[in-house]
Structures are given as C-alpha cells and as structure tokens.
Design an enzyme around this catalytic site. Structure first.
Site, short mmCIF file in Angstrom:
data_model
loop_
_atom_site.label_atom_id
_atom_site.label_comp_id
_atom_site.label_asym_id
_atom_site.label_seq_id
_atom_site.Cartn_x
_atom_site.Cartn_y
_atom_site.Cartn_z
N LYS A 1 143.65 116.25 -6.75
CA LYS A 1 142.59 115.45 -6.16
C LYS A 1 143.03 114.89 -4.81
O LYS A 1 142.34 115.00 -3.82
CB LYS A 1 142.24 114.32 -7.13
CG LYS A 1 141.13 113.41 -6.68
CD LYS A 1 140.76 112.45 -7.82
CE LYS A 1 139.83 111.36 -7.31
NZ LYS A 1 139.46 110.42 -8.37
N HIS B 1 153.57 119.44 -42.97
CA HIS B 1 154.94 119.77 -43.34
C HIS B 1 155.93 119.01 -42.47
O HIS B 1 157.11 119.38 -42.43
CB HIS B 1 155.16 121.27 -43.23
CG HIS B 1 154.28 122.03 -44.19
ND1 HIS B 1 154.72 122.44 -45.42
CD2 HIS B 1 152.97 122.37 -44.11
CE1 HIS B 1 153.71 123.04 -46.05
NE2 HIS B 1 152.65 123.01 -45.27
N GLU C 1 145.80 106.40 -20.91
CA GLU C 1 145.75 106.03 -19.49
C GLU C 1 144.51 105.18 -19.21
O GLU C 1 144.50 104.36 -18.31
CB GLU C 1 145.75 107.29 -18.60
CG GLU C 1 146.24 107.01 -17.19
CD GLU C 1 146.58 108.26 -16.39
OE1 GLU C 1 147.70 108.35 -15.87
OE2 GLU C 1 145.73 109.16 -16.30
N LYS D 1 156.55 105.77 -9.79
CA LYS D 1 156.47 106.76 -8.70
C LYS D 1 157.18 106.22 -7.47
O LYS D 1 157.94 106.92 -6.80
CB LYS D 1 154.99 106.98 -8.30
CG LYS D 1 154.23 107.95 -9.15
CD LYS D 1 152.96 108.30 -8.38
CE LYS D 1 151.82 108.64 -9.29
NZ LYS D 1 150.53 108.71 -8.61
N GLY E 1 140.61 111.47 -12.28
CA GLY E 1 141.48 112.61 -12.60
C GLY E 1 141.34 113.07 -14.04
O GLY E 1 141.15 114.26 -14.32
N ARG E 2 141.41 112.14 -14.98
CA ARG E 2 141.37 112.54 -16.40
C ARG E 2 139.96 112.87 -16.87
O ARG E 2 139.76 113.21 -18.04
CB ARG E 2 142.04 111.48 -17.28
CG ARG E 2 141.48 110.08 -17.14
CD ARG E 2 142.41 109.06 -17.79
NE ARG E 2 142.03 107.69 -17.52
CZ ARG E 2 142.37 107.01 -16.42
NH1 ARG E 2 143.06 107.60 -15.47
NH2 ARG E 2 142.00 105.75 -16.26
N GLU F 1 154.92 116.18 -7.49
CA GLU F 1 155.23 117.31 -8.37
C GLU F 1 154.43 118.55 -7.96
O GLU F 1 154.96 119.66 -7.85
CB GLU F 1 154.87 116.97 -9.83
CG GLU F 1 155.70 115.89 -10.47
CD GLU F 1 155.12 114.49 -10.29
OE1 GLU F 1 154.40 114.25 -9.29
OE2 GLU F 1 155.39 113.63 -11.14
C1 G6Q Z 1 144.24 110.71 -14.04
C2 G6Q Z 1 145.29 110.28 -13.17
C3 G6Q Z 1 146.42 111.27 -12.97
C4 G6Q Z 1 146.15 112.32 -11.91
C5 G6Q Z 1 147.47 112.99 -11.55
C6 G6Q Z 1 147.31 114.08 -10.55
O1 G6Q Z 1 143.25 110.07 -14.29
O2 G6Q Z 1 144.74 109.83 -12.00
O3 G6Q Z 1 146.80 111.92 -14.16
O4 G6Q Z 1 145.22 113.24 -12.35
O5 G6Q Z 1 148.37 112.03 -11.08
O6 G6Q Z 1 146.76 113.61 -9.37
P1 G6Q Z 1 146.23 114.59 -8.26
O7 G6Q Z 1 145.11 115.37 -8.83
O8 G6Q Z 1 145.80 113.73 -7.11
O9 G6Q Z 1 147.38 115.50 -7.89
#
Ligand code: G6Q
Length: 535
Positions: A209, A387, A356, A497, A270-271, A215
C-alpha cells in the site's frame, strides 16, 4: 463518557452471569427442545449453530441490548456511509465499497465527496485484462515464454489475505500457474522461491500500500537483481514486474512501469485489502470471475450485516457471544478450527484481522480501558489439532471458545475421508459440551461445558469464502465498537519498526554498542562479534 463497565447494559449482563452460573450448556438443551433451531442462523449461504454456548434467550437479549447501547447500528451505518470512522488516522473505512458491484454510490466523507465506485470499477476492469492475459498466455516473459510462476511480494495485509484465499481456492487454480508468496525479510523466504523459479517465466507482483515497507522493498530489490543477473535486459522488468500500491511515485522510482500498477486507496485498510487490487494473485490464479464471486459473497454478508435486525444478525451475534466469553466468563483466547484443509491459512489470516484490529487498550476518547479487549486468536485445521492441543480444550483449566468451520461437500471424491473428517468435527463440539463423567478415574473425567460455534459451508467456493471472511470482519468491527476502540489503526506496530532501523545501523558499527539496555547491547554485540568472526 461513562465507562463501559458502569453502563446499565453491562451491569445487566454481570447480574445475569451470576444468575446463570452453575447451569450447564447441556442443561440448557434439556430445558428447551427447540434450542438448536432457536440458536442457529442462515445468512449469505452460511449456516451457523451457536447453540453450544452458555447462553439462553435472556443472555442474547441482554447482549443485543449492550450492542444497541454501544451504538453498533449507528457505527455500522457510518462505516457504510464512508464517514472517517478511523479517527486516529482520519480515514474512511470502505472495504465494503470494493465488493458492492451494484455500483451504489459510496462517498468518502470530507472535502472532496468523491464517489469511489468509478475508480473501483476501473481497477477491476484492469485486473480482468491483466489476469486474463497472464492466464491465457498472451502475457509473456521477455524471451516470449508464457508465465508459469507468480510470486507475490508483500507482507501483513499485503500477503495474508491473498495467500489465505489462494490456498482456500486451490481447486479453482489455473493448471499452468504456481503461486508463491514471499513476505519475510528473512532471505530464506525469497531464496527458496528463486532457487526453483525460472527468470524467463516468472512474474513478480510487488504488493505494498505504502511502497515503503522495509521487508517488501528488500525482497523486491532482490527479485529485480535476480532477474537482471540472469541476463535479462532492464526492459524485461516491465514484463516481469507488476505493482499494487497507493504510491505511484515510489512504484516508478523502483523501476516498475506504472502501466503495470494497480491502484488502491487510503480508505482501504491493509488487513481489509484482499478485496482490492491486493487480490490480484487471486484473480490470476482462479480467474477474475472467481474473484468477482468472492466479492459477491462478501457483499451478501455486508447486506445481511447492514439490514438484519441485531437479534438475527450473524456478525453481531458472534461478536456479542465473544464478548460474553471474553468479558463476563473470563476467556482470553479464541480458537479457529477449520475442518477443511484448504482453509489452513485462515487462522493466521484471522490472527491479523482480529488481533491487529482489537489488540488495543485505549478508547477512542483516549482513556485506558478497564475491561478486556481482543482475545488471542489461534488455530490449526482439524483433525490435526485433535492430535496436538485439543487435550487442553477438553481437560485444561482455561476455557477456550472454539469456532468449528466445516463444509458439507468436499472438492474431492474421497467421500469416506470426508465422512471421517465431519464425524470428528461434530464429535469434538459434542464432547466439549457434554464432557464425560468418571468418578473413579479422575484423569478420565471430562468436565464439558466448553463453548463452541459451528459454521457450516455448503461447499468452499469463492462466494461462500467471501461471506465467511466478511462475517469475521464485521464480527471484529462490532466488538471494537462495543469496546470503544479504533479497530482500524495499528500504531502498536510502529515502535518496533523504528527501533529496528536504529539497530540495523548499529549492526555495522565497528566497536561495541552501549546505547541500549544491557540485554539489547549484549545481543547486538554478540551478533556483531559472531558476524565478524565468520567473515
Ligand atoms: C494492516 C497493516 C499491515 C500492512 C503491512 C504492509 O492492516 O497495516 O499489516 O498491511 O505493514 O504494508 P504495505 O502494504 O504498505 O507494504
């Protein structure tokens, strides 16, 4: 604002808990022969039996009264109307608009009053063109070969949703295409994928996003270097890289042609983003029609959530029963037990969605809560879990409310397997509720009275999967409203972070590091010494 625990509805529930104490779930069934039907509901193609919980009609009425008092309906309507309910980030929360293909006008509240649908429809159309081209073989790598491997590079919300759905919809997968998901900055993640991939036939989708995530950028740079190291010219990047982002400038700076960029917007969290272009791997793997069916299934659940009275509203009921367990009966975790191997990533996905969103301890008004909020979410598919950790469910000291998820019809033809699977699923909730008394041998005693829901899906297809995910999204939303927290920010992930950036610099430091606490200094210095010794 009155503390939640002092509101009349909360107090009424506390009194009721005391009145209901000592009455087992089994006794509630004995009292009411209609209980199973009374405490079950069909919505958007899902059937949910919530009768094996320690609730009676009065409990449900009081829980619904709490939801009403908390303004769940008002907050829900505000979300659907595009109000900026994510107040700490001043954003609207409109993932529901992504799956409303009726084209109903959805306005993001604010200065611009923009109807979002035309933008959503335009991106869906581009996703169709692109995914069709990759699937048909019309989209080719730089040497003219068809794409065989698609690697999604993203993390968190840009990974968990599409990965979970791609696993769940494997029966719909295109035969030529293998999907990979690289999320971890641990080089092992991408190294294992690149080891087997062919640069001529691999397509990378960089999903971010913000397009600033450490990463994801590290993995994307490694992928680009790998492609170029294979002898591919710079121009090949356009054939092998697409991006999904809100940040066109950063995408261009990375070197991806913005013609291959699929946009989404800051009103998609994001989620909550698998419904946006973040779902591109789903469209490529299962086809755009399947992706749109996924949207339609979620939309059907949205309609149910928006329209059904709170008493017969599935997300509301599951949320409020969760609150009953969490706030009144002392549960602290929630087990997700899909009896369907295709749903093996669902617990991981729901961990992010729930933890989250509702792992917060400050109200929207800025006050520290004096009640429990989001539970720990965990899980594994059945029957594997049986199990492993089910021992604790049956005879441990903690009460772990469990959601069983089971499909009536499998995608395979191994009917005998399916009967065994389903028999185990039903047996577990029966055993957890009824227990089994053994006076002479206390080690064989099962107390029972363990709460469960059973979610039945006819067949795991894109539409039912969409409805299932939306059910949990709205459940989490309702709980956040009652707990008076903001389910849509995630400030809690920022501190670590920031510190990692500082420590990363110190890993190159020539001498001993002393700027942290004793433990952190020791760990950094040990790592640095070992690294130097190894080179
Ligand atoms: C979700 C969070 C988080 C996000 C990641 C990746 O709600 O905001 O999990 O999706 O940190 O972020 P980017 O899509 O910006 O790389």
């Amino acid at each position: 604002m009155t503390s939640l625990t002092r509101t009349p509805a909360w107090r009424a529930l506390a009194d009721h808990r005391d009145a209901l104490a000592g009455i087992s779930i089994r006794a509630l069934f004995e009292r009411d022969p209609e209980r199973a039907a009374r405490f079950s509901l069909d919505a958007a193609g899902l059937f949910v039996d919530y009768s094996k919980n320690p609730v009676d009609a009065d409990t449900i009425a009081r829980l619904v009264a709490l939801a009403r008092e908390a303004g769940v309906d008002k907050h829900r309507d505000a979300m659907f109307a595009g109000e900026r309910i994510n107040r700490t980030e001043q954003r609207a929360v409109l993932h529901v608009a992504l799956r409303d293909r009726s084209g109903a006008q959805r306005i993001v509240d604010g200065v611009d009053h923009v109807d979002v649908w035309p933008q959503v429809a335009a991106v869906l159309a581009r996703m169709r063109t692109f995914s069709d081209a990759v699937r048909s073989g019309a989209w080719r790598g730089h040497t003219g070969r068809e794409i065989t491997d698609v690697v999604n590079i993203g993390i968190g919300g840009s990974d968990l949703g599409p990965k979970m759905v791609c696993e769940a919809l494997k029966p719909y997968a295109h035969e030529r295409l293998t999907m990979h998901f690289v999320s971890n900055v641990d080089g092992a993640d991408i190294a294992e994928v690149l080891k087997r991939a062919n640069p001529e036939t691999t397509l990378f989708i960089v999903s971010s996003k913000t397009f600033t995530t450490r990463e994801t950028l590290a993995n994307a740079h490694t992928a680009r270097a790998w492609l170029l190291a294979s002898g591919a010219p710079e121009a090949a990047i356009a054939k092998h890289f697409a991006a999904v982002s809100t940040n066109a400038d950063a995408v261009a700076t990375f070197g991806i042609d913005t013609a291959n960029m699929f946009e989404f917007w800051d009103w998609v969290g994001g989620r909550y983003s698998l419904w946006s272009a973040i779902g591109l791997p789903i469209a490529i793997m299962a086809g755009m029609d399947a992706f749109e069916q996924l949207l339609d299934g979620a939309h059907a659940m949205d309609r149910h959530f928006a329209d059904a009275p709170l008493e017969r509203n599935l997300p509301v009921l599951l949320a409020m029963i969760g609150i009953w367990h969490q706030n009144f009966l002392g549960a602290t975790s929630q087990l997700i037990a899909p009896y369907d191997n295709y749903l093996h990533r669902l617990p991981a996905y729901l961990q992010q969605l729930d933890m989250e969103s509702n792992g917060k301890s400050v109200t929207l008004g800025g006050e520290r809560v004096d009640y429990a909020t989001g539970p720990v979410i965990w899980g594994e598919p059945g029957t594997n879990g049986q199990h492993a950790f089910f021992q604790l469910l049956h005879q441990g000291t903690a009460i772990i409310p469990t959601d069983f998820i089971v499909c009536m019809r499998p995608h395979h033809t191994l009917d005998a397997h399916h009967d065994i699977l389903v028999a185990n699923c039903f047996a577990q909730s029966e055993a957890l509720m009824n227990g089994s008394r053994s006076v002479d041998e206390p080690h064989r005693n099962f107390e029972g009275n363990r709460p469960t829901n059973t979610i039945c899906i006819d067949m795991l297809d894109p539409a039912s999967l969409g409805a299932l995910i939306a059910l949990y999204e709205h459940k989490v939303f309702v709980q956040g409203v009652v707990w008076q927290i903001n389910s849509f920010d995630q400030w809690g992930v920022e501190l670590g972070k920031k510190l990692a950036v500082a420590i990363e610099r110190e890993l190159a430091a020539p001498g001993p590091v002393s700027s942290h606490d004793g433990s952190t200094n020791q760990l950094i210095n040990r790592y640095n010494a070992r690294r130097r010794a190894a080179t």
